[in-house]
Design a protein around this motif. Structure first.
Motif, mmCIF file in Angstrom:
data_model
loop_
_atom_site.group_PDB
_atom_site.id
_atom_site.type_symbol
_atom_site.label_atom_id
_atom_site.label_comp_id
_atom_site.label_asym_id
_atom_site.label_seq_id
_atom_site.Cartn_x
_atom_site.Cartn_y
_atom_site.Cartn_z
ATOM 1 N N GLN A 1 0.854 -1.187 0.000
ATOM 2 C CA GLN A 1 0.000 0.000 0.000
ATOM 3 C C GLN A 1 0.896 1.245 0.000
ATOM 4 O O GLN A 1 1.822 1.351 0.797
ATOM 5 C CB GLN A 1 -0.886 0.025 1.253
ATOM 6 C CG GLN A 1 -1.899 -1.099 1.335
ATOM 7 C CD GLN A 1 -3.086 -0.856 0.409
ATOM 8 O OE1 GLN A 1 -3.432 0.277 0.116
ATOM 9 N NE2 GLN A 1 -3.687 -1.940 -0.056
ATOM 10 N N GLU B 1 -5.739 12.769 0.391
ATOM 11 C CA GLU B 1 -4.875 11.599 0.331
ATOM 12 C C GLU B 1 -5.500 10.535 -0.566
ATOM 13 O O GLU B 1 -6.713 10.523 -0.785
ATOM 14 C CB GLU B 1 -4.657 11.013 1.735
ATOM 15 C CG GLU B 1 -3.948 11.939 2.700
ATOM 16 C CD GLU B 1 -3.753 11.293 4.070
ATOM 17 O OE1 GLU B 1 -4.231 10.142 4.250
ATOM 18 O OE2 GLU B 1 -3.133 11.924 4.940
ATOM 19 N N LYS C 1 0.697 5.451 0.151
ATOM 20 C CA LYS C 1 -0.166 6.604 0.412
ATOM 21 C C LYS C 1 0.365 7.818 -0.349
ATOM 22 O O LYS C 1 1.516 8.195 -0.209
ATOM 23 C CB LYS C 1 -0.225 6.916 1.907
ATOM 24 C CG LYS C 1 -1.102 8.120 2.242
ATOM 25 C CD LYS C 1 -1.145 8.397 3.736
ATOM 26 C CE LYS C 1 -1.950 7.340 4.463
ATOM 27 N NZ LYS C 1 -2.151 7.704 5.895
ATOM 28 N N ARG D 1 6.673 4.363 1.100
ATOM 29 C CA ARG D 1 5.251 4.044 1.266
ATOM 30 C C ARG D 1 4.398 5.298 1.430
ATOM 31 O O ARG D 1 3.185 5.208 1.598
ATOM 32 C CB ARG D 1 5.050 3.127 2.489
ATOM 33 C CG ARG D 1 5.774 1.785 2.377
ATOM 34 C CD ARG D 1 5.219 0.949 1.243
ATOM 35 N NE ARG D 1 5.919 -0.318 1.108
ATOM 36 C CZ ARG D 1 6.904 -0.543 0.261
ATOM 37 N NH1 ARG D 1 7.312 0.429 -0.548
ATOM 38 N NH2 ARG D 1 7.499 -1.719 0.202
ATOM 39 N N ARG D 2 5.030 6.472 1.397
ATOM 40 C CA ARG D 2 4.305 7.740 1.472
ATOM 41 C C ARG D 2 4.981 8.726 0.527
ATOM 42 O O ARG D 2 6.169 8.994 0.672
ATOM 43 C CB ARG D 2 4.295 8.300 2.894
ATOM 44 C CG ARG D 2 3.479 9.593 3.059
ATOM 45 C CD ARG D 2 3.549 10.093 4.506
ATOM 46 N NE ARG D 2 2.695 11.248 4.731
ATOM 47 C CZ ARG D 2 3.045 12.507 4.485
ATOM 48 N NH1 ARG D 2 4.247 12.779 3.994
ATOM 49 N NH2 ARG D 2 2.193 13.499 4.742
ATOM 50 N N GLU E 1 -4.789 6.203 -1.359
ATOM 51 C CA GLU E 1 -3.995 4.994 -1.182
ATOM 52 C C GLU E 1 -4.140 4.110 -2.407
ATOM 53 O O GLU E 1 -5.247 3.893 -2.888
ATOM 54 C CB GLU E 1 -4.425 4.227 0.077
ATOM 55 C CG GLU E 1 -3.828 4.781 1.351
ATOM 56 C CD GLU E 1 -3.864 3.773 2.504
ATOM 57 O OE1 GLU E 1 -4.431 2.668 2.302
ATOM 58 O OE2 GLU E 1 -3.332 4.086 3.574
#
Length: 260
Positions: free
Chosen positions: A110, A124, A112, A178-179, A126
């Motif tokens: 995942q 945001e 974001k 991951r972000r 995902e």
């Protein structure tokens, strides 16, 4: 001698770079009440000196990003290439070795995506992608989730580095990230050109003119203008032209340096 030549920019290079900038500015500025000319650019800069815009944190962040992608990032990229070439001048040619192929474990992760500037309440999104994905694959997943491919064309994924932002190339591996921050497009379902930035319909009516003849922008109009410029300056075709221009300037200075 090194200090005299390091990072040197000729007047010819500066003029060519400004002319390249103007190919974008001339298309964006008239939407906000400025002429698409060097004079219009000057008047735009004067409008950004107004106290309410100068005090805007969002406008400051966007301005920093503009400076980074137009001046810092291209120079750093070409300096890195030049250093690499100089380091390999006397090296023996190496046997060609195929890069190791990344193991495809089939695992998905995942990621974001957060709208820049990433303040409290920022939109945001995902997305789920294979662990072995590249940045371009993340953009493709976002396009599918948003129902629009505009984010692939205009969007850009970036990360914070100190007080600056650094962009990712589409072929760069996702790795353990991951972000990611998104700029150039709003994370909104059905995001297309018409809704690329919040409030642009109002902003593109253009600023009002003050008693001194200076075009006055609201903070919302100013940040919308900056977002428009960032989106266009982030276009791959423009960035290639800017990179090529920097590379040509570096090559000319390298010839002068070697001669001296």
């Amino acid at each position: 001698l090194y200090r005299a030549h390091g990072g040197k920019e000729s007047n010819k290079f500066k003029a060519e770079r400004q002319a390249l900038f103007l190919t974008v500015q001339s298309q964006v500025l008239p939407k906000y009440g400025f002429e698409g000319t060097p004079g219009g650019v000057f008047r735009m800069m004067a409008a950004f000196n107004e106290p309410d815009i100068a005090a805007s944190e969002e406008s400051t962040k966007l301005g920093d990003m503009l400076n980074h992608i137009l001046f810092v990032e291209p120079a750093m990229s070409n300096q890195h290439n030049q250093d690499s070439q100089e380091a390999n001048v006397s090296a023996e040619p190496a046997e060609p070795v195929a890069p190791p192929k990344a193991a495809d474990t089939g695992k998905v992760v995942q990621v974001k995506l957060v709208q820049f500037p990433d303040e409290e309440g920022a939109p945001e999104l995902e997305v789920t992608v294979p662990e072995s994905s590249k940045i371009g694959d993340v953009l493709a997943a976002a396009a599918k989730a948003l129902g629009s491919e505009e984010i692939i064309k205009k969007g850009r994924l970036v990360r914070k580095q100190g007080n600056s932002l650094v962009g990712f190339g589409k072929d760069e591996p996702l790795a353990r990230r991951r972000r990611l921050l998104v700029m150039g497009m709003e994370l909104k379902l059905g995001s297309g050109t018409a809704v690329a930035a919040e409030g642009q319909a109002e902003a593109k009516d253009g600023g009002s003119s003050g008693s001194n003849g200076v075009t006055i922008l609201s903070v919302q109009q100013a940040t919308a203008l900056q977002q428009d410029l960032l989106r266009e300056f982030s276009d791959d075709a423009f960035r290639k032209k800017l990179s090529d221009l920097h590379a040509a300037n570096v090559d000319k200075e390298a010839v002068r340096f070697k001669f001296e």
